[in-house]
Scaffold this active site. Structure first.
Site, mmCIF file in Angstrom:
data_model
loop_
_atom_site.group_PDB
_atom_site.id
_atom_site.type_symbol
_atom_site.label_atom_id
_atom_site.label_comp_id
_atom_site.label_asym_id
_atom_site.label_seq_id
_atom_site.Cartn_x
_atom_site.Cartn_y
_atom_site.Cartn_z
ATOM 1 N N ILE A 292 -9.584 -12.011 18.916
ATOM 2 C CA ILE A 292 -10.032 -11.889 20.066
ATOM 3 C C ILE A 292 -8.917 -10.522 20.250
ATOM 4 O O ILE A 292 -9.553 -9.597 21.086
ATOM 5 C CB ILE A 292 -8.417 -12.994 20.586
ATOM 6 N N THR A 294 -7.406 -6.542 18.476
ATOM 7 C CA THR A 294 -7.072 -5.671 17.869
ATOM 8 C C THR A 294 -5.806 -4.642 18.536
ATOM 9 O O THR A 294 -6.268 -3.303 18.599
ATOM 10 C CB THR A 294 -8.101 -4.758 16.702
ATOM 11 N N GLY A 295 -4.887 -4.621 18.185
ATOM 12 C CA GLY A 295 -3.508 -4.149 19.165
ATOM 13 C C GLY A 295 -3.481 -2.881 18.476
ATOM 14 O O GLY A 295 -3.614 -3.348 17.035
ATOM 15 N N LYS A 296 -2.247 -2.436 18.025
ATOM 16 C CA LYS A 296 -1.688 -1.294 17.481
ATOM 17 C C LYS A 296 -1.140 -2.054 17.270
ATOM 18 O O LYS A 296 -0.443 -1.768 15.398
ATOM 19 C CB LYS A 296 -0.526 -0.536 18.543
ATOM 20 N N GLU A 297 0.114 -3.101 17.336
ATOM 21 C CA GLU A 297 0.889 -3.825 16.618
ATOM 22 C C GLU A 297 0.776 -4.735 16.523
ATOM 23 O O GLU A 297 1.071 -5.493 15.248
ATOM 24 C CB GLU A 297 2.495 -3.752 17.671
ATOM 25 N N LYS A 327 -1.741 -14.485 15.361
ATOM 26 C CA LYS A 327 -0.959 -13.303 15.587
ATOM 27 C C LYS A 327 -0.270 -12.405 14.478
ATOM 28 O O LYS A 327 0.393 -13.219 14.144
ATOM 29 C CB LYS A 327 -0.291 -13.651 16.573
ATOM 30 N N ASP A 443 8.499 -6.133 28.061
ATOM 31 C CA ASP A 443 6.738 -5.387 28.071
ATOM 32 C C ASP A 443 6.671 -6.335 29.522
ATOM 33 O O ASP A 443 5.154 -6.078 29.290
ATOM 34 C CB ASP A 443 6.198 -5.485 26.927
HETATM 35 P P1 ADP Z 1 -0.341 -7.039 20.876
HETATM 36 O O1 ADP Z 1 1.144 -7.013 20.618
HETATM 37 O O2 ADP Z 1 -0.970 -6.394 20.215
HETATM 38 O O3 ADP Z 1 -0.380 -6.590 22.996
HETATM 39 P P2 ADP Z 1 -0.767 -10.284 22.380
HETATM 40 O O4 ADP Z 1 0.126 -10.714 21.922
HETATM 41 O O5 ADP Z 1 -0.230 -9.025 23.529
HETATM 42 O O6 ADP Z 1 -0.264 -8.456 20.998
HETATM 43 O O7 ADP Z 1 -1.974 -9.942 22.417
HETATM 44 C C1 ADP Z 1 -3.324 -9.090 22.222
HETATM 45 C C2 ADP Z 1 -3.999 -9.795 23.627
HETATM 46 O O8 ADP Z 1 -4.596 -11.038 22.568
HETATM 47 C C3 ADP Z 1 -3.973 -10.373 24.590
HETATM 48 O O9 ADP Z 1 -4.092 -9.214 25.180
HETATM 49 C C4 ADP Z 1 -4.644 -11.177 24.793
HETATM 50 O O10 ADP Z 1 -6.019 -10.585 25.576
HETATM 51 C C5 ADP Z 1 -5.283 -11.932 23.141
HETATM 52 N N1 ADP Z 1 -3.801 -13.075 23.208
HETATM 53 C C6 ADP Z 1 -2.764 -12.877 22.708
HETATM 54 N N2 ADP Z 1 -2.268 -14.466 22.395
HETATM 55 C C7 ADP Z 1 -3.062 -14.933 23.072
HETATM 56 C C8 ADP Z 1 -3.359 -16.411 23.104
HETATM 57 N N3 ADP Z 1 -2.421 -17.357 22.772
HETATM 58 N N4 ADP Z 1 -4.141 -17.302 24.057
HETATM 59 C C9 ADP Z 1 -5.203 -16.291 23.889
HETATM 60 N N5 ADP Z 1 -5.433 -14.517 23.477
HETATM 61 C C10 ADP Z 1 -4.357 -14.291 23.284
#
Ligand code: ADP
Ligand code: MN
Length: 557
Positions: A292, A294-297, A327, A443
């Site tokens: 869904i 792919t972030g930095k962390e 995640k 954050d």
């Molecule tokens: P990061 O550290 O990469 O920001 P996040 O927890 O914010 O990690 O997740 C990145 C993205 O993945 C979110 O912006 C969201 O779009 C999607 N995402 C994360 N958790 C969920 C979830 N439980 N259900 C749907 N989408 C999710």
């Protein structure tokens, strides 16, 4: 045996077998069997044959085919019909020697056609080659890709090639070859007499040339240039240096691959893939789908939920929803550096911080997200429901519908009223988070709030800290600034960041003087109070355990 030909009625193979078998017999026995054989041959289950039968061999014979062809041709010519085979193409193009020869054989015809095709393909290749080389002095030859070998392709460019006036055709292209001939061979004893001089294997010139030769054998990753075009000599020190460099390059490449395998760019490392696969095999998940985000962390995947019925009894009560989000926290060190400050002062993790094993620290990070999500869930804040934690992999409920993740707040289009409602929700959720969960998001922004079912959902709470964290108030103020900026940009009449901060924390903050000074003061003065609060909390945690409410299975493997 030569007087009797049986190949007409038995296959040639059988005939030769019979012949060889018969010739091994001696005298009368041989003749007797031969007579019996001839008798058998004249007999037939359908009686005697009246007219001569054309043998299979005859039918297959090329002579017969040619005769038939000739007859047909004659007939056609007599009736003024079609041209014989080969006639039509003869009018278009002069025939080559091979083509002029007999074309009535199918094999020859096929070969000629193949040749024609190959030549056409080679012509195209030649055009490609010219195009690729253009006006460049260094040209690339496609010769090896040519199909036609019987017909040399003319290369006008090659013929017109200019050679320098002093061009010496006898010269070796590779100077290594000429040098090898020039230099004396050193026998095993380590020396030899050459041009009335003793030459040893330590002769600088010979050793240097030998080293140069060895340089050419270094792996292709080391650019050696065209060492064969001049008399290159390399001393031992340089050769050793180059060899060491080659080793380093190879090692580094190995290391980079390894690092890539361990983390980064969306693709999961083997260990993580295996962990997720285990979840599928045990039935916790039905299937894992694409990423869904792919972030930095972290990388987040969508998965179809299964059931916990195969799991241990103590964790079986967790209900896996139809849709899940996985995640996966990245395990690269540089990313971790920025997270350290969020975890360092968190009492929940202070005993677990591992200076030795950074991977374990990432597990801690995932554990922190799980604990925080649990607190939010218990306080009734809309957020993903944490389900299973396994090292750096956290399984939670999916916020979205049929594989489509809910949009981030920054991406939604809402009416004025909806924006006002969303602002109110965020304000209340942040306050509840502070008061009930004892957490500051740290954050909070339109990037970490999803909009689903007409409401705001908080996500990404791995960095959230308790209010006694030395920088908690600074983080809270930053969250307030983000929220205020975003919603005022959407036309909502918002509180000022300072008002919002005071509203949430109950602490005074004004925009009249330096904010960072005020925050520093607050953090200092609030410290004892928050410490007391923290001690009380610690006691509560000790008595009730932090795991009250939803029970989160923590996989140990
Ligand atoms: P990061 O550290 O990469 O920001 P996040 O927890 O914010 O990690 O997740 C990145 C993205 O993945 C979110 O912006 C969201 O779009 C999607 N995402 C994360 N958790 C969920 C979830 N439980 N259900 C749907 N989408 C999710
Ligand atoms: Mn995020």
């Amino acid at each position: 045996m030569e007087s009797w030909d049986c190949s007409g009625w038995i296959g040639v193979d059988v005939c030769s077998q019979v012949c060889s078998c018969l010739s091994s017999l001696k005298g009368g026995g041989y003749l007797q069997i031969l007579e019996q054989f001839q008798e058998m041959a004249s007999l037939s289950a359908w009686g005697s044959v009246k007219h001569a039968v054309t043998s299979l061999d005859d039918v297959m014979s090329e002579q017969l085919a040619m005769d038939l062809q000739k007859k047909e041709d004659e007939l056609a010519r007599a009736t003024g019909g079609w041209e014989p085979v080969g006639g039509a193409c003869a009018a278009e193009e002069p025939l080559t020697a091979a083509e002029q020869s007999d074309v009535s054989s199918d094999l020859l015809l096929a070969q000629l056609m193949q040749d024609q095709l190959d030549r056409e393909s080679d012509t195209l290749l030649q055009i490609e080659e010219r195009k690729a080389n253009g006006g460049s002095k260094v040209s690339v030859s496609y010769r090896n890709y040519r199909l036609s070998h019987s017909y040399p392709v003319l290369e006008p460019d090659e013929e017109e090639e200019d050679y320098p006036d002093d061009y010496d055709a006898s010269r070796d292209w590779d100077s290594f070859e000429s040098r090898e001939r020039e230099d004396p061979q050193i026998p095993r004893c380590g020396y030899t007499m050459h041009k009335e001089k003793m030459v040893t294997k330590h002769d600088g010139r010979i050793a240097g040339r030998k080293n140069a030769c060895k340089v050419m054998d270094l792996p292709p990753s080391v650019c050696t240039g065209d060492g064969g075009s001049f008399d290159m000599e390399i001393n031992n020190g340089v050769l050793n240096g180059l060899r060491q460099h080659a080793r380093n390059v190879a090692q580094r490449r190995h290391r980079v691959n390894d690092k890539e395998d361990r983390s980064t760019s969306g693709a999961l490392d083997r260990h993580t893939r295996l962990m997720i696969l285990k979840m599928v095999n045990s039935g916790v998940l039905e299937d894992v789908n694409g990423a869904i985000s792919t972030g930095k962390e972290a990388t987040v995947f969508h998965a179809w939920g299964g059931s916990m019925e195969n799991e241990a009894e103590d964790i079986r009560q967790v209900e896996i929803p139809d849709e899940c989000a996985i995640k996966v926290f990245k395990t690269t060190l540089n990313e971790f550096k920025t997270r350290e400050k969020y975890i360092k002062s968190d009492i929940r993790f202070k005993d677990k911080i591992s200076k030795q094993n950074p991977r374990k620290m990432v597990h801690l990070w995932a554990e922190k997200e799980m604990c925080n999500l649990k607190r939010l869930t218990n306080a009734g804040i809309r957020c993903p429901l944490p389900l299973v934690l396994k090292q750096h992999v956290l399984l939670m409920s999916f916020i979205g519908d049929r594989q489509r993740p809910a949009p981030k707040l920054k991406d939604v289009l809402l009416s004025e009223k909806q924006w006002r409602q969303a602002y109110r929700q965020v304000l209340e959720m942040t306050q509840t988070m502070y008061e009930k969960c004892h957490l500051v998001h740290a954050d909070l922004s339109e990037y970490n709030i999803l909009y689903h079912d007409g409401a705001c959902w908080f996500i990404d709470v791995s960095q959230s800290v308790e209010p006694f964290h030395p920088e908690a108030l600074t983080f809270l103020y930053r969250d307030c600034v983000n929220i205020t900026n975003f919603f005022s940009g959407k036309g909502v009449a918002t509180l000022s960041p300072e008002e919002l901060f005071s509203h949430i924390s109950g602490l005074p903050l004004t925009d009249q003087s330096d904010i960072s000074l005020q925050l520093a003061e607050l953090e200092k003065s609030e410290q004892p109070r928050r410490r007391g609060q923290h001690r009380a909390q610690e006691a509560a945690l000790f008595l009730e355990g932090d795991d009250d409410g939803v029970d989160i299975p923590v996989a140990t493997s």
